[in-house]
Design a protein around this motif. Sequence first.
Motif, PDB file in Angstrom:
ATOM      1  N   HIS A 166     -27.781  53.050 -28.069  1.00 53.56           N
ATOM      2  CA  HIS A 166     -26.878  51.917 -28.512  1.00 53.56           C
ATOM      3  C   HIS A 166     -25.466  52.524 -28.456  1.00 53.56           C
ATOM      4  O   HIS A 166     -25.086  53.968 -28.235  1.00 53.56           O
ATOM      5  CB  HIS A 166     -27.209  51.809 -29.691  1.00 53.56           C
ATOM      6  N   ALA A 167     -24.467  51.626 -28.550  1.00 55.34           N
ATOM      7  CA  ALA A 167     -23.100  51.923 -28.486  1.00 55.34           C
ATOM      8  C   ALA A 167     -22.484  52.732 -29.492  1.00 55.34           C
ATOM      9  O   ALA A 167     -21.312  53.105 -29.392  1.00 55.34           O
ATOM     10  CB  ALA A 167     -22.331  50.632 -28.270  1.00 55.34           C
ATOM     11  N   ARG A 205     -23.117  54.966 -24.111  1.00 53.26           N
ATOM     12  CA  ARG A 205     -24.120  54.578 -25.464  1.00 53.26           C
ATOM     13  C   ARG A 205     -25.007  56.202 -25.361  1.00 53.26           C
ATOM     14  O   ARG A 205     -24.692  56.980 -24.806  1.00 53.26           O
ATOM     15  CB  ARG A 205     -25.050  53.717 -25.006  1.00 53.26           C
TER      16      ARG A 205
END
Length: 457
Positions: free
Chosen positions: A34-35, A362
């Motif tokens: 994820h970012a 990410r």
Amino acid sequence: MQRAGEQISGTGAASRYSEAVPRYTSYPTAPHFHAGVTGATFRHWLRQTGTDDDLSLYVHIPFCDRLCWFCACHTKMTQRYEPVAAFLDALLCEIRRVGAVLGGNGRVRALHFGGGSPTILRPDDVMRLGDALRAAFRFARDTEISVELDPNDMDEARFDAFTAIGMTRASLGVQDFDPRVQKAINREQTFAQTKAVVDGVRSRGVQSVNLDLLYGLPHQTLESVAATIHQALTLSPDRIALFGYAHVPWFKKHQTMIADDWLPGPEERYAQQQETARIIRAAGYEPIGLDHFARPGDPLAAAAREGRLFRNFQGYTEDACRTLIGLGPSSVSRLPQGYAQNTPATAGYERIVRDGGLATARGIALTDEDRARAWVIERLMCDFAFSGQEAIRLFGEDGARIVAEARAAGCGAGEQMLVERDGAFVVPEASRALVRTAAARFDQYLAQGGARHSMAV
């Protein structure tokens, strides 16, 4: 291992061959990055590297001069060298920047050039890249340097350049020697071309040669894929990687060039996997995990026998480094704190690096439970077993929870996917082709999100 064509017993066997599960070259797997992991996060993690910590480097070259329809790598086709040269300038900048963050800490034990096609680089740029890496990082005297070679790119100057920067292992993509299959995957490459490259690297003192082969390709039959294996064995490779083709056209649009009805079905794929593995073993190679083979004297075979086998984004390895630094677009770094992946778009990567940043887009920070489950999954993928006692010793309550899960599952009535023997949880020999499915039982992220995966076999 089962005899060729012998199927795993039980109702719905074919559906189990085609079950979609991750390849587990990491845990958590990339769809769950994820970012929230940024360049600042990655910089912080890098700065915690110790002076004498061992490092691995992966350098991604995201260009090819042709696009193979089967490929699922992050790459793009170009017939011009200008985009490659522009990318290389950015890559050299990233190398200097990451090296500066490390500040001389860490020592490089392994370096892998992948892609794309590293051999698209001109010989003088190969030398520039090698010099930049050695200027930015501290190398051990015996660093292993492996390079993915495209036989269609190779010439004498490239042989000399990769030898000059220290190549110790050459990895050649073969896939299949059948002309009909090659045409269907847009990868025309004669046996003579492949042999010339094997001879070329060996004549320059490179002692280790790996061949990548695929089953499950369009128009492959049991007989044709066996013929490819026999041809490949005449080259006496030190290692063989035998992968099942991952047909993921929803992820890689160019794979739509391969019609679904050209592909073998799940049971035929399984038969191909079993027959090719049987032929390779009969030639004296030792099986390494799910899909690798090595000569008995190869370091990878020794690592497998001694329980020192590991798995990363390059596949099975004896590389025990806890820190792997990925350089180039889409490349993934693995550190004790977690995973960090660079942005995949080459243009975006170049812009970020030239603006002075790290290209991390990410990743995921590891929890203690993640580390426990990663260890269990890696041991299953490498050894087809894990010790319940060792899991508890290493990971305490998290390990105990996973052991309880294994016992409670019973791993499926009649399926015999995993059985308990003397305190260890073992994938029976007859089910080893489905080890990814066994590993998936311990993946707490798998049910989350909408990620799609390739077939188990």
